[in-house]
Design a protein around this motif. Sequence first.
Motif, mmCIF file in Angstrom:
data_model
loop_
_atom_site.group_PDB
_atom_site.id
_atom_site.type_symbol
_atom_site.label_atom_id
_atom_site.label_comp_id
_atom_site.label_asym_id
_atom_site.label_seq_id
_atom_site.Cartn_x
_atom_site.Cartn_y
_atom_site.Cartn_z
ATOM 1 N N PHE A 134 4.583 16.002 -12.675
ATOM 2 C CA PHE A 134 4.029 16.501 -13.864
ATOM 3 C C PHE A 134 4.642 18.169 -13.751
ATOM 4 O O PHE A 134 4.656 18.790 -14.873
ATOM 5 N N VAL A 135 4.980 18.500 -12.460
ATOM 6 C CA VAL A 135 5.515 19.849 -12.209
ATOM 7 C C VAL A 135 7.201 19.851 -12.075
ATOM 8 O O VAL A 135 7.641 20.502 -12.926
ATOM 9 N N PHE A 136 7.250 18.636 -11.626
ATOM 10 C CA PHE A 136 9.125 18.796 -11.536
ATOM 11 C C PHE A 136 9.489 17.510 -11.989
ATOM 12 O O PHE A 136 9.240 16.205 -11.407
ATOM 13 N N LEU A 137 10.113 17.339 -13.314
ATOM 14 C CA LEU A 137 10.514 16.223 -14.165
ATOM 15 C C LEU A 137 11.094 15.024 -13.305
ATOM 16 O O LEU A 137 10.866 13.948 -13.394
ATOM 17 N N PRO A 138 12.339 15.434 -12.374
ATOM 18 C CA PRO A 138 12.761 14.162 -11.693
ATOM 19 C C PRO A 138 11.956 13.477 -10.806
ATOM 20 O O PRO A 138 12.229 12.272 -10.638
ATOM 21 N N ALA A 139 10.798 14.022 -10.306
ATOM 22 C CA ALA A 139 10.004 13.347 -9.413
ATOM 23 C C ALA A 139 9.202 12.288 -10.278
ATOM 24 O O ALA A 139 8.880 11.109 -9.498
ATOM 25 N N LEU A 140 9.048 12.546 -11.558
ATOM 26 C CA LEU A 140 8.382 11.469 -12.397
ATOM 27 C C LEU A 140 9.075 10.355 -12.639
ATOM 28 O O LEU A 140 8.837 9.212 -12.429
ATOM 29 N N ILE A 141 10.603 10.389 -12.840
ATOM 30 C CA ILE A 141 11.353 9.326 -12.895
ATOM 31 C C ILE A 141 11.453 8.400 -11.493
ATOM 32 O O ILE A 141 11.378 7.267 -11.696
ATOM 33 N N ILE A 142 11.487 9.250 -10.346
ATOM 34 C CA ILE A 142 11.478 8.446 -9.050
ATOM 35 C C ILE A 142 9.950 7.743 -9.028
ATOM 36 O O ILE A 142 10.031 6.735 -8.562
ATOM 37 N N GLY A 143 9.019 8.115 -9.286
ATOM 38 C CA GLY A 143 7.761 7.714 -9.376
ATOM 39 C C GLY A 143 7.759 6.462 -10.351
ATOM 40 O O GLY A 143 7.056 5.496 -9.673
ATOM 41 N N ALA A 144 8.206 6.471 -11.398
ATOM 42 C CA ALA A 144 8.161 5.248 -12.231
ATOM 43 C C ALA A 144 9.213 4.216 -11.579
ATOM 44 O O ALA A 144 8.566 3.353 -11.555
ATOM 45 N N ALA A 145 9.802 4.610 -10.807
ATOM 46 C CA ALA A 145 11.006 3.497 -10.019
ATOM 47 C C ALA A 145 10.255 2.805 -9.069
ATOM 48 O O ALA A 145 10.333 1.832 -8.847
ATOM 49 N N ILE A 146 9.449 3.820 -8.321
ATOM 50 C CA ILE A 146 8.816 3.351 -7.164
ATOM 51 C C ILE A 146 7.463 2.248 -7.699
ATOM 52 O O ILE A 146 7.185 1.295 -7.190
ATOM 53 N N GLY A 147 6.945 2.781 -8.840
ATOM 54 C CA GLY A 147 5.884 1.982 -9.420
ATOM 55 C C GLY A 147 6.168 0.606 -9.875
ATOM 56 O O GLY A 147 5.522 -0.433 -9.632
ATOM 57 N N VAL A 148 7.624 0.320 -10.357
ATOM 58 C CA VAL A 148 8.173 -0.950 -10.738
ATOM 59 C C VAL A 148 8.270 -1.696 -9.412
ATOM 60 O O VAL A 148 7.937 -2.854 -9.524
ATOM 61 N N ILE B 261 0.535 -1.270 -0.011
ATOM 62 C CA ILE B 261 0.124 0.013 -0.031
ATOM 63 C C ILE B 261 0.862 1.248 -0.065
ATOM 64 O O ILE B 261 0.668 2.176 -0.772
ATOM 65 N N LEU B 262 1.965 1.411 0.725
ATOM 66 C CA LEU B 262 2.710 2.341 0.954
ATOM 67 C C LEU B 262 3.588 2.706 -0.527
ATOM 68 O O LEU B 262 3.469 3.894 -0.830
ATOM 69 N N SER B 263 3.979 1.660 -1.227
ATOM 70 C CA SER B 263 4.527 1.759 -2.358
ATOM 71 C C SER B 263 3.745 2.510 -3.509
ATOM 72 O O SER B 263 4.058 3.318 -4.301
ATOM 73 N N MET B 264 2.532 1.958 -3.483
ATOM 74 C CA MET B 264 1.504 2.427 -4.460
ATOM 75 C C MET B 264 1.078 3.872 -4.250
ATOM 76 O O MET B 264 1.110 4.802 -5.316
ATOM 77 N N VAL B 265 0.886 4.166 -3.042
ATOM 78 C CA VAL B 265 0.898 5.478 -2.578
ATOM 79 C C VAL B 265 1.883 6.638 -2.931
ATOM 80 O O VAL B 265 1.520 7.554 -3.486
ATOM 81 N N LEU B 266 3.221 5.969 -2.520
ATOM 82 C CA LEU B 266 4.172 6.837 -2.858
ATOM 83 C C LEU B 266 4.411 7.045 -4.375
ATOM 84 O O LEU B 266 4.692 7.878 -5.024
ATOM 85 N N ALA B 267 4.203 6.017 -5.124
ATOM 86 C CA ALA B 267 4.183 6.015 -6.635
ATOM 87 C C ALA B 267 3.274 7.114 -7.348
ATOM 88 O O ALA B 267 3.803 7.900 -8.154
ATOM 89 N N VAL B 268 2.192 6.959 -6.934
ATOM 90 C CA VAL B 268 1.214 7.950 -7.416
ATOM 91 C C VAL B 268 1.353 9.300 -7.005
ATOM 92 O O VAL B 268 1.294 10.471 -7.667
ATOM 93 N N CYS B 269 1.792 9.381 -5.811
ATOM 94 C CA CYS B 269 2.336 10.847 -5.401
ATOM 95 C C CYS B 269 3.423 11.508 -5.957
ATOM 96 O O CYS B 269 3.404 12.702 -6.640
ATOM 97 N N PHE B 270 4.422 10.700 -6.298
ATOM 98 C CA PHE B 270 5.735 11.128 -6.997
ATOM 99 C C PHE B 270 5.266 11.505 -8.592
ATOM 100 O O PHE B 270 5.855 12.389 -9.165
ATOM 101 N N VAL B 271 4.410 10.497 -9.217
ATOM 102 C CA VAL B 271 3.974 10.762 -10.549
ATOM 103 C C VAL B 271 3.184 12.131 -10.581
ATOM 104 O O VAL B 271 3.567 12.933 -11.605
ATOM 105 N N LEU B 272 2.264 12.400 -9.676
ATOM 106 C CA LEU B 272 1.458 13.435 -9.680
ATOM 107 C C LEU B 272 2.674 14.785 -9.741
ATOM 108 O O LEU B 272 2.347 15.899 -10.171
#
Length: 164
Positions: A37-51, A23-34
Amino acid sequence: MNETYVECLVKKKTPIYMVFLKILSMVLAVCFVLVGFVFLPALIIGAAIGVGAYFLYLNADLEYEYLYVDKEIAIDKVMAKTRRKRVAVFDVGKMEIMAPVKSWHLDNYKNRNDKVTDYSSGEEKQPDKRYVFFYEGSKKIIFEPNEEMVKAIQFAAPRKVFKD
């Protein structure tokens, strides 16, 4: 030919920490992806957490499938009901003894320092249906076969299998 085929499927109990991590990893992935959209490196971190969340999901929902075919026990790990992986194959002829976990027949084997591998549900039920077998003098395998599989293995090796 005289072949015996028995199949058994056992669901492994999911530890509470795995549910929390999933649950924690899914919530973190969604937060970092959102935020990404404003700060590009957070999108990469969100994708890594999603994997990482995907692999946690696969390993949180495990089942073990036992197959007994002609004096051979094969154990497969089924991950999230989508992927299957063969984890072990054991020859009944090389098995030393097989008995229920709390059997008195295993008293001579208590002080051995064998490598323990648990392919059972991970919980002690009432009555306890888990069995232990010692393999090739170096492995202690815990698994949870059904009654039909125990009878088939006992038919193949009657002096090695005990049902108490």
